[in-house]
Design an enzyme around this catalytic site. Structure first.
Site, PDB file in Angstrom:
ATOM      1  N   GLU A  17       0.651  -7.549  -5.942  1.00 56.58           N
ATOM      2  CA  GLU A  17      -0.450  -6.732  -6.452  1.00 56.58           C
ATOM      3  C   GLU A  17      -0.340  -6.559  -7.961  1.00 56.58           C
ATOM      4  O   GLU A  17      -1.339  -6.580  -8.678  1.00 56.58           O
ATOM      5  CB  GLU A  17      -0.439  -5.360  -5.775  1.00 56.58           C
ATOM      6  CG  GLU A  17      -1.581  -4.463  -6.209  1.00 56.58           C
ATOM      7  CD  GLU A  17      -1.567  -3.111  -5.511  1.00 56.58           C
ATOM      8  OE1 GLU A  17      -2.305  -2.225  -5.962  1.00 56.58           O
ATOM      9  OE2 GLU A  17      -0.808  -2.946  -4.531  1.00 56.58           O
ATOM     10  N   ARG A  51       0.670   9.351  -3.485  1.00 58.01           N
ATOM     11  CA  ARG A  51       0.301   9.161  -2.082  1.00 58.01           C
ATOM     12  C   ARG A  51       1.396   9.664  -1.149  1.00 58.01           C
ATOM     13  O   ARG A  51       1.118  10.138  -0.048  1.00 58.01           O
ATOM     14  CB  ARG A  51      -0.023   7.694  -1.817  1.00 58.01           C
ATOM     15  CG  ARG A  51      -1.171   7.181  -2.671  1.00 58.01           C
ATOM     16  CD  ARG A  51      -1.689   5.855  -2.215  1.00 58.01           C
ATOM     17  NE  ARG A  51      -2.478   5.976  -0.997  1.00 58.01           N
ATOM     18  CZ  ARG A  51      -3.140   4.955  -0.456  1.00 58.01           C
ATOM     19  NH1 ARG A  51      -3.108   3.775  -1.002  1.00 58.01           N
ATOM     20  NH2 ARG A  51      -3.829   5.122   0.664  1.00 58.01           N
ATOM     21  N   GLU A  79      -1.786  -1.121   7.103  1.00 59.52           N
ATOM     22  CA  GLU A  79      -0.571  -0.368   6.802  1.00 59.52           C
ATOM     23  C   GLU A  79      -0.139   0.647   7.863  1.00 59.52           C
ATOM     24  O   GLU A  79       1.068   0.844   8.056  1.00 59.52           O
ATOM     25  CB  GLU A  79      -0.745   0.358   5.466  1.00 59.52           C
ATOM     26  CG  GLU A  79      -0.908  -0.585   4.295  1.00 59.52           C
ATOM     27  CD  GLU A  79      -1.272   0.142   3.016  1.00 59.52           C
ATOM     28  OE1 GLU A  79      -0.547   0.003   2.024  1.00 59.52           O
ATOM     29  OE2 GLU A  79      -2.290   0.863   3.015  1.00 59.52           O
TER      30      GLU A  79
END
Length: 678
Positions: free
Chosen positions: A176, A254, A610
């Site tokens: 990423e 997160r 995920e």
């Protein structure tokens, strides 16, 4: 491996630092330049634009200049933190703890994890024209970020750089952002030589330079009543971010947002600390670090259950309890353990919830481009990359369903920055949601333009309507754009919506351990997963199974280790153990929750990439349950700490008996664990 080389192509060889933290006094490339086939030496002096790079802060260098900053510095005792301290708080902690009958304090560590994608980081850069144009073929989850950072490095506008991605041999978050370091270096070499340049890291190079999942340490305090009702929770999370920020702040945010898992706690505070160390920058990994917060939550829930003498069962979906025959199997575990001294079984039920999408609202957008040709065939492009997760298959299905034509008429050739610009990374379990909606919107535009021809010729075929529209000079190309609505979360006030929806699941795992060797086997795993109305059940079940096994590796097998001088020892499959066939549960049952449509995503589906990783922690706590039986047989009651990964050494030492009570650690002092903080 065979490559199809381009005319005049060169291969870039990377010279890596052998020191964790050192000043660069001088570089002498003369000996290398005398070698046969070596054309030139590339350094920071050859960078035409900015040598600083990075996901957000630009706190890394394409080519090292004055010093190197990898691999291994302890951070907490030294107070080595990035200037970032995200915090979420609600309620009154002081009042909550005052109302509690019990207050527990504890710590737990979770190790890092290597992405271990099948295809290592790879880039081909091809100079084009005289205006600084360059075309790059990159194994990346994030073509747009790659484009931006290459443009910055070369000192040209974004429109001079085209990044193309046909497909990836796996990514898991490791491509990423971390591909950009290699891609930038290759681009500079291509710009200097004016020739195509290729580089593909070998496995050892990849593992020692591209970063891993962040190791975490949690220090927590929790207050609860005699019947197990949680009144207050205070947690500090420390992540080993490595030598640059990269995605660590995003990952920590997160983690904090999921710190209580499925449990409602009235008084709560979570603070995150990003440790600055001299290891390669850690980064996102499938599931990010929800998994860290999640496993910490299940750890203190387990401790509360033991302290209060109650079961965690009421926390788990009834459907899973019924499907896995939990009550009967719990009794069988009791019976087995009564009859066996040195082999013990354990069973654990775990619920999970995961917010789907990016915590940064701007990233929750996507685009698509649909071309309809005069023979009725359709070329579809969207912003997501295919890395074996079936995204392209799902997008073809969405287009076929929207247009009312067979999937055989639709092709996705590649993902590229010159067809769909400004895309978000293929990550956060949101790619089907975002790109699927963009595809649907584009297709609906085409259908609206074809409607008059369908009405004029209701018995005609798709090809007839397309042909008629073309001869009537109707645009048969459409751009679709979608953004997730009403994302309003404010970190300062802890109010608003960070996610559009949550995906829920639950798992039950049963294991058997050998108390003398620490070996374990997963006997059975049952999973119930809420994926809404699945776009493709076969793909979703495959994602659930694969994600679970990858998580099993994190929690029980995979351990990153380096020497005291910062040299990574666990390089390659010979030294780093990922799950194999023998590690998969002997019996593995996956159930998709029925009649649970999700109106907030494409065709009532839910993101599924995920969330299954979270459920693999059921194996860790089943192991802990088995260890509890072994400790009781040695006369030891009460709560105890089991860090992750639960390797054979940790399992053996936790099964306290006359052979292990004389030892406090089996660690080799010459080996440094990436996961250790002072």
């Amino acid at each position: 491996m065979t490559f199809l080389s381009m005319q005049g192509e060169l291969y870039l060889g990377i010279v890596f630092s052998t020191r964790a933290h050192a000043n660069i006094i001088a570089v002498d490339p003369s000996e290398a330049l005398c070698l046969r086939g070596v054309k030139t030496y590339v350094s920071a002096d050859d960078v035409p634009g900015e040598n600083s790079t990075g996901r957000g802060l630009h706190d890394e260098e394409v080519y090292a200049t004055d010093k190197v900053t990898c691999v291994g510095q302890e951070a907490i005792a030294a107070g080595s933190f990035y200037e970032c301290e995200p915090c979420i708080q609600k309620g009154d902690l002081e009042t909550g703890f005052a109302e509690s009958d019990h207050v527990l304090e504890g710590e737990m560590r979770i190790g890092g994890q290597e992405h271990f994608y099948l295809e290592t980081q790879a880039t081909v850069a091809v100079p084009k024209g005289e205006d600084g144009e360059m075309e790059l073929f990159v194994s990346t989850q994030n073509p747009t970020l790659t484009q931006k950072l290459v443009a910055r490095t070369l000192g040209v506008p974004h429109n001079r750089i085209v990044v193309r991605t046909k497909r990836l041999g796996g990514g898991f978050g490791g491509k990423e952002t971390r591909n950009c370091i290699l891609t930038n270096a290759v681009a500079v070499a291509a710009a200097k030589t004016g020739r195509p340049v290729r580089c593909m890291l070998d496995r050892d190079e990849d593992m020692k330079s591209t970063g891993m999942r962040s190791p975490y340490l949690a220090k927590y305090k929790i207050g609860f009543t005699l019947n197990g009702k949680i009144k207050a929770f205070d947690i500090k999370l420390y992540s080993n971010a490595g030598n640059s920020m990269d995605a660590s702040e995003h990952v920590m945010e997160r983690s904090l947002f999921h710190m209580e898992n499925c449990y409602l706690i009235p008084n709560i505070r979570g603070v995150g600390y990003l440790c600055k160390t001299n290891i390669p920058s850690t980064t996102g990994f499938r599931g990010l670090v929800f998994r860290r917060a999640f496993v910490f939550a299940e750890s203190w829930i387990s401790d509360i259950a033991i302290t209060c003498g109650i079961s965690q069962r009421q926390r788990v979906w009834n459907e899973l309890v019924e499907k896995c025959d939990y009550e009967k199997r719990r009794e069988l575990v009791h019976s087995f353990n009564r009859e066996n001294r040195w082999r013990k079984r354990g069973i654990a039920l775990i619920p999970a919830m995961l917010g789907i999408g990016f915590s940064f609202a701007t990233k929750n957008q996507a685009g698509a481009l649909v071309h309809v040709y005069t023979d009725g065939s359709v070329l579809l492009t969207h912003g997501g990359t295919e890395m074996g997760q079936g995204l392209h298959t799902k997008m073809v299905q969405v287009a076929a369903r929207s247009l009312g034509i067979p999937v055989s008429k639709i092709l996705i050739s590649e993902t590229s920055t010159n067809t769909v610009p400004n895309t978000s990374a293929t990550a956060a379990s949101a790619s089907s949601d975002l790109n699927g909606m963009a595809v649907k919107i584009a297709c609906e535009q085409i259908l609206e333009r074809l409607k008059p021809y369908q009405m004029a010729n209701p018995k005609g075929k798709w090809e007839d309507w397309v042909h008629s529209a073309y001869f009537d000079r109707v645009n048969l190309s459409a751009n679709g754009f979608y953004k997730v609505p009403d994302l309003t979360y404010d970190w300062k006030t802890n109010t608003g919506r960070m996610y559009n929806y949550f995906t829920y699941g639950a798992a039950c795992s049963e294991v058997e351990i050998d108390c003398l060797t620490g070996d374990h086997q997963v006997l059975r795993t049952d999973i119930v997963m809420d994926v809404g109305t699945s776009l493709n059940p076969a793909i979703d079940i495959g994602q659930i199974e694969g994600g679970f096994v990858q998580g099993l590796g994190l929690y029980t097998l995979e351990e990153m280790r380096c020497s005291q001088t910062g040299t990574l020892w666990t390089m390659g499959p010979g030294a780093y153990k990922i799950p194999g066939f023998a590690d998969i549960p002997v019996e593995f049952n996956v159930h998709l929750l029925r009649s649970a449509p999700n109106e907030k995503a494409i065709y009532s589906s839910k993101g599924v990439g995920e969330p299954p990783l979270l459920l693999s922690v059921s194996v860790l706590f089943a192991i802990k349950d088995a260890i509890t039986y072994a400790r009781r047989e040695s006369g030891i009651e009460g709560i105890f700490r089991l860090d992750s990964p639960a390797t054979s050494e940790r399992i053996r030492m936790a099964c306290v008996d006359k052979f292990t009570e004389q030892f406090t650690s089996v660690a080799d002092p010459s080996v440094k664990d990436f996961n250790v903080y002072p």
